[in-house]
Design a protein around this motif. Structure first.
Motif, PDB file in Angstrom:
ATOM      1  N   ARG A   1      18.075  47.883  49.997  1.00 49.11           N
ATOM      2  CA  ARG A   1      18.137  49.283  50.434  1.00 49.11           C
ATOM      3  C   ARG A   1      18.968  50.110  49.471  1.00 49.11           C
ATOM      4  NH1 ARG A   1      20.837  53.125  53.336  1.00 49.11           N
ATOM      5  NH2 ARG A   1      22.770  51.937  53.418  1.00 49.11           N
ATOM      6  N   GLN A   2      20.104  49.562  49.043  1.00 46.18           N
ATOM      7  CA  GLN A   2      20.960  50.294  48.105  1.00 46.18           C
ATOM      8  C   GLN A   2      20.260  50.488  46.761  1.00 46.18           C
ATOM      9  OE1 GLN A   2      24.275  51.460  48.438  1.00 46.18           O
ATOM     10  NE2 GLN A   2      24.200  51.049  50.632  1.00 46.18           N
ATOM     11  N   ASP A   3      19.548  49.450  46.303  1.00 45.76           N
ATOM     12  CA  ASP A   3      18.850  49.546  45.026  1.00 45.76           C
ATOM     13  C   ASP A   3      17.757  50.606  45.070  1.00 45.76           C
ATOM     14  OD1 ASP A   3      20.431  47.644  43.898  1.00 45.76           O
ATOM     15  OD2 ASP A   3      18.988  46.005  44.058  1.00 45.76           O
ATOM     16  N   ALA A   4      17.134  50.753  46.246  1.00 46.47           N
ATOM     17  CA  ALA A   4      16.049  51.715  46.387  1.00 46.47           C
ATOM     18  C   ALA A   4      16.556  53.147  46.483  1.00 46.47           C
ATOM     19  CB  ALA A   4      15.216  51.390  47.625  1.00 46.47           C
ATOM     20  N   GLY A   5      17.858  53.313  46.782  1.00 51.08           N
ATOM     21  CA  GLY A   5      18.440  54.640  46.915  1.00 51.08           C
ATOM     22  C   GLY A   5      19.124  55.085  45.649  1.00 51.08           C
ATOM     23  N   THR A   6      20.110  55.939  45.818  1.00 47.90           N
ATOM     24  CA  THR A   6      20.810  56.489  44.660  1.00 47.90           C
ATOM     25  C   THR A   6      22.283  56.102  44.647  1.00 47.90           C
ATOM     26  OG1 THR A   6      21.262  58.518  45.899  1.00 47.90           O
ATOM     27  CG2 THR A   6      19.256  58.468  44.546  1.00 47.90           C
ATOM     28  N   ALA A   7      22.637  55.064  45.410  1.00 53.44           N
ATOM     29  CA  ALA A   7      24.039  54.674  45.510  1.00 53.44           C
ATOM     30  C   ALA A   7      24.573  54.224  44.157  1.00 53.44           C
ATOM     31  CB  ALA A   7      24.202  53.559  46.526  1.00 53.44           C
ATOM     32  N   ILE A   8      25.799  54.662  43.847  1.00 57.15           N
ATOM     33  CA  ILE A   8      26.413  54.241  42.588  1.00 57.15           C
ATOM     34  C   ILE A   8      27.713  53.489  42.812  1.00 57.15           C
ATOM     35  CG2 ILE A   8      25.382  56.086  41.222  1.00 57.15           C
ATOM     36  CD1 ILE A   8      28.022  57.602  41.424  1.00 57.15           C
ATOM     37  N   ALA A   9      28.128  53.347  44.073  1.00 58.44           N
ATOM     38  CA  ALA A   9      29.314  52.545  44.337  1.00 58.44           C
ATOM     39  C   ALA A   9      29.010  51.080  44.038  1.00 58.44           C
ATOM     40  CB  ALA A   9      29.734  52.700  45.791  1.00 58.44           C
ATOM     41  N   PRO A  10      29.990  50.329  43.502  1.00 56.23           N
ATOM     42  CA  PRO A  10      29.746  48.906  43.227  1.00 56.23           C
ATOM     43  C   PRO A  10      29.329  48.173  44.493  1.00 56.23           C
ATOM     44  CG  PRO A  10      31.794  49.649  42.229  1.00 56.23           C
ATOM     45  CD  PRO A  10      31.339  50.750  43.115  1.00 56.23           C
ATOM     46  N   PHE A  11      28.211  47.458  44.428  1.00 62.97           N
ATOM     47  CA  PHE A  11      27.732  46.729  45.601  1.00 62.97           C
ATOM     48  C   PHE A  11      28.533  45.449  45.756  1.00 62.97           C
ATOM     49  CE2 PHE A  11      24.870  44.060  48.090  1.00 62.97           C
ATOM     50  CZ  PHE A  11      24.502  44.950  49.093  1.00 62.97           C
ATOM     51  N   PRO A  12      29.001  45.146  46.959  1.00 63.71           N
ATOM     52  CA  PRO A  12      29.876  43.980  47.134  1.00 63.71           C
ATOM     53  C   PRO A  12      29.117  42.652  47.038  1.00 63.71           C
ATOM     54  CG  PRO A  12      29.419  44.996  49.255  1.00 63.71           C
ATOM     55  CD  PRO A  12      28.838  45.912  48.217  1.00 63.71           C
TER      56      PRO A  12
ATOM     57  N   ARG B   1      24.601  46.616  58.405  1.00 62.00           N
ATOM     58  CA  ARG B   1      25.200  47.918  58.709  1.00 62.00           C
ATOM     59  C   ARG B   1      26.628  48.005  58.197  1.00 62.00           C
ATOM     60  NH1 ARG B   1      22.837  47.711  64.123  1.00 62.00           N
ATOM     61  NH2 ARG B   1      24.906  47.181  64.941  1.00 62.00           N
ATOM     62  N   LEU B   2      27.383  46.910  58.321  1.00 60.89           N
ATOM     63  CA  LEU B   2      28.776  46.928  57.889  1.00 60.89           C
ATOM     64  C   LEU B   2      28.880  47.066  56.371  1.00 60.89           C
ATOM     65  CD1 LEU B   2      31.385  46.861  59.498  1.00 60.89           C
ATOM     66  CD2 LEU B   2      31.620  44.443  58.928  1.00 60.89           C
ATOM     67  N   ILE B   3      28.008  46.391  55.640  1.00 59.91           N
ATOM     68  CA  ILE B   3      27.984  46.556  54.181  1.00 59.91           C
ATOM     69  C   ILE B   3      27.664  48.001  53.836  1.00 59.91           C
ATOM     70  CG2 ILE B   3      26.846  45.887  52.037  1.00 59.91           C
ATOM     71  CD1 ILE B   3      26.319  43.138  53.312  1.00 59.91           C
ATOM     72  N   GLY B   4      26.710  48.590  54.579  1.00 56.14           N
ATOM     73  CA  GLY B   4      26.369  49.988  54.353  1.00 56.14           C
ATOM     74  C   GLY B   4      27.553  50.911  54.582  1.00 56.14           C
ATOM     75  N   LEU B   5      28.336  50.647  55.633  1.00 59.64           N
ATOM     76  CA  LEU B   5      29.521  51.460  55.910  1.00 59.64           C
ATOM     77  C   LEU B   5      30.553  51.326  54.803  1.00 59.64           C
ATOM     78  CD1 LEU B   5      29.994  50.837  59.753  1.00 59.64           C
ATOM     79  CD2 LEU B   5      29.097  52.890  58.637  1.00 59.64           C
ATOM     80  N   TRP B   6      30.695  50.093  54.280  1.00 61.51           N
ATOM     81  CA  TRP B   6      31.629  49.886  53.165  1.00 61.51           C
ATOM     82  C   TRP B   6      31.178  50.692  51.947  1.00 61.51           C
ATOM     83  CZ3 TRP B   6      36.199  48.226  51.502  1.00 61.51           C
ATOM     84  CH2 TRP B   6      36.352  47.979  50.136  1.00 61.51           C
ATOM     85  N   CYS B   7      29.911  50.606  51.609  1.00 60.47           N
ATOM     86  CA  CYS B   7      29.396  51.322  50.435  1.00 60.47           C
ATOM     87  C   CYS B   7      29.518  52.831  50.609  1.00 60.47           C
ATOM     88  CB  CYS B   7      27.947  50.931  50.174  1.00 60.47           C
ATOM     89  SG  CYS B   7      27.725  49.226  49.594  1.00 60.47           S
ATOM     90  N   GLU B   8      29.249  53.329  51.815  1.00 59.72           N
ATOM     91  CA  GLU B   8      29.374  54.766  52.080  1.00 59.72           C
ATOM     92  C   GLU B   8      30.818  55.229  51.918  1.00 59.72           C
ATOM     93  OE1 GLU B   8      27.755  55.371  55.948  1.00 59.72           O
ATOM     94  OE2 GLU B   8      25.763  54.645  55.362  1.00 59.72           O
ATOM     95  N   ALA B   9      31.766  54.407  52.366  1.00 60.01           N
ATOM     96  CA  ALA B   9      33.179  54.773  52.240  1.00 60.01           C
ATOM     97  C   ALA B   9      33.610  54.831  50.783  1.00 60.01           C
ATOM     98  CB  ALA B   9      34.041  53.781  53.013  1.00 60.01           C
ATOM     99  N   ARG B  10      33.062  53.938  49.964  1.00 61.90           N
ATOM    100  CA  ARG B  10      33.453  53.892  48.555  1.00 61.90           C
ATOM    101  C   ARG B  10      32.683  54.903  47.710  1.00 61.90           C
ATOM    102  NH1 ARG B  10      38.097  50.943  48.540  1.00 61.90           N
ATOM    103  NH2 ARG B  10      37.851  50.521  46.327  1.00 61.90           N
ATOM    104  N   GLN B  11      31.597  55.438  48.232  1.00 62.22           N
ATOM    105  CA  GLN B  11      30.740  56.327  47.458  1.00 62.22           C
ATOM    106  C   GLN B  11      31.466  57.547  46.891  1.00 62.22           C
ATOM    107  OE1 GLN B  11      27.393  55.598  46.776  1.00 62.22           O
ATOM    108  NE2 GLN B  11      27.761  57.174  45.259  1.00 62.22           N
ATOM    109  N   PRO B  12      32.251  58.276  47.704  1.00 64.36           N
ATOM    110  CA  PRO B  12      32.939  59.442  47.134  1.00 64.36           C
ATOM    111  C   PRO B  12      33.865  59.066  45.986  1.00 64.36           C
ATOM    112  CG  PRO B  12      32.971  59.500  49.532  1.00 64.36           C
ATOM    113  CD  PRO B  12      32.467  58.138  49.138  1.00 64.36           C
TER     114      PRO B  12
ATOM    115  N   GLN C   1      35.538  51.589  64.556  1.00 68.15           N
ATOM    116  CA  GLN C   1      36.915  51.333  64.132  1.00 68.15           C
ATOM    117  C   GLN C   1      36.955  50.791  62.706  1.00 68.15           C
ATOM    118  OE1 GLN C   1      37.835  48.768  67.501  1.00 68.15           O
ATOM    119  NE2 GLN C   1      39.397  50.217  68.227  1.00 68.15           N
ATOM    120  N   LEU C   2      36.004  49.917  62.378  1.00 66.83           N
ATOM    121  CA  LEU C   2      35.953  49.384  61.016  1.00 66.83           C
ATOM    122  C   LEU C   2      35.564  50.480  60.026  1.00 66.83           C
ATOM    123  CD1 LEU C   2      34.315  45.903  61.664  1.00 66.83           C
ATOM    124  CD2 LEU C   2      36.666  46.369  60.975  1.00 66.83           C
ATOM    125  N   ARG C   3      34.639  51.357  60.429  1.00 63.19           N
ATOM    126  CA  ARG C   3      34.255  52.473  59.561  1.00 63.19           C
ATOM    127  C   ARG C   3      35.478  53.324  59.225  1.00 63.19           C
ATOM    128  NH1 ARG C   3      33.417  57.667  59.385  1.00 63.19           N
ATOM    129  NH2 ARG C   3      34.153  57.917  61.524  1.00 63.19           N
TER     130      ARG C   3
END
Length: 303
Positions: free
Chosen positions: A55-66, A283-294, A232-234
């Motif tokens: 999903r991340q590869d198909a999008g435009t995410a540039i945060a390092p994928f864990p 979903r949790l990996i997605g939340l991590w990537c979203e938090a690191r995105q900015p 809470q984790l988000r």
């Protein structure tokens, strides 16, 4: 910066032993079913990470994928440990006797001998239930045991992941974790990794100061879950987004507890367990990537 050379990690922690024994007993299931459940969680870990990677590869995410990782025990997870070793998955194994305070090792006092039988890539994980205001005798006994483990890790060339959780019944402040971490360093122990409850902003400042002062080569901090909700984790991920020291998460029961209860009760089948845990992990990996995105966006914009 501190921790910047270490990989980002998305770890599904399912080294739980006593909790799953109690859950199985509650539903009249034999302990012999626990390895099968751990096999399902291992499948879910692989599927959830792969799905979120796609999903991340198909999008435009540039945060390092864990990188994918697991924390898994030898008591009930030996088959999965054998299967995952050499696969490229980051692996840590517990050495503590569940629930021990003062700290005791599952293999008794021969922890160094036990480590010599492990594959080289396995990271040593130890949960220490410690509060900086513990009774002096208890604290000294526990810290001496951790120092013994650290020497065994050095002697066998293994990384040490130290999970430090202050007992819930004792008072906690923003500097509680940092003070506990400082006491571990004062005992001559410098873990490669820390696994800690998510601190607040003041707690992060105190942690950064203590770790930078004592061990500039620390790999970083992994945030644990303690059965926290996804929201809470988000929030914890968002608070850690600007912290180079935070290298990912190591979460367990938030991801598998409901599926485990239903599976041992006989109301969820194997495919259902895999699907539910994989979806939650994704979903949790997605939340991590979203938090690191900015943070990643700001770094890329900096000349």
């Amino acid at each position: 910066p501190l921790g910047s050379e270490a990989p980002a990690l998305a770890i599904l922690a399912f080294d739980h032993r006593s909790q799953l024994e109690e859950l199985a007993a509650r539903h009249g299931a034999a302990h012999s079913r626990i390895p099968a459940f751990k096999g399902l969680v291992a499948r879910a870990a692989a599927q959830g990470h792969a799905a979120e990677r796609a999903r991340q590869d198909a999008g435009t995410a540039i945060a390092p994928f864990p990188m994918a990782g697991v924390i898994l025990d030898g008591r009930y997870g030996s088959a999965e440990l054998h299967r995952l070793t050499g696969s490229g998955t980051w692996i840590a194994r517990p050495v503590e006797q569940p629930g021990s305070r003062p700290l005791a090792f599952e293999d008794g006092r021969q922890v160094g001998l036990a480590l010599r039988t492990w594959p080289r890539e396995h990271v040593v994980k130890c949960l220490l239930s410690h509060h900086p205001d513990d009774d002096t005798a208890l604290a000294q006994q526990q810290l001496a045991r951790v120092a013994e483990l650290a020497r065994a890790c050095q002697d066998t060339g293994r990384e040490l992941l130290l999970e430090l959780i202050p007992p819930r019944e004792m008072p906690s402040a923003s500097d509680t974790l940092a003070r506990g971490v400082a006491q571990v360093y004062a005992a001559g122990v410098a873990p490669d990794w820390w696994k800690l409850p998510p601190p607040d902003a003041a707690g992060w400042r105190a942690l950064n100061d203590v770790i930078q002062r004592h061990d500039a080569h620390c790999q970083g901090v992994l945030l644990l879950g303690l059965e926290a909700s996804e929201e809470q984790l988000r929030q914890g991920f968002q608070a850690a987004a600007a912290q180079p020291l935070c290298r990912g998460f190591a979460v367990g029961r938030t991801l598998f507890a409901e599926a485990a209860a239903a599976w041992f009760a006989g109301t969820l089948d194997e495919a259902g367990v895999v699907a539910e845990v994989a979806t939650r992990y994704q979903r949790l990996i997605g939340l991590w990537c979203e938090a690191r995105q900015p943070l990643a966006t700001r770094e890329r914009a900096t000349p």
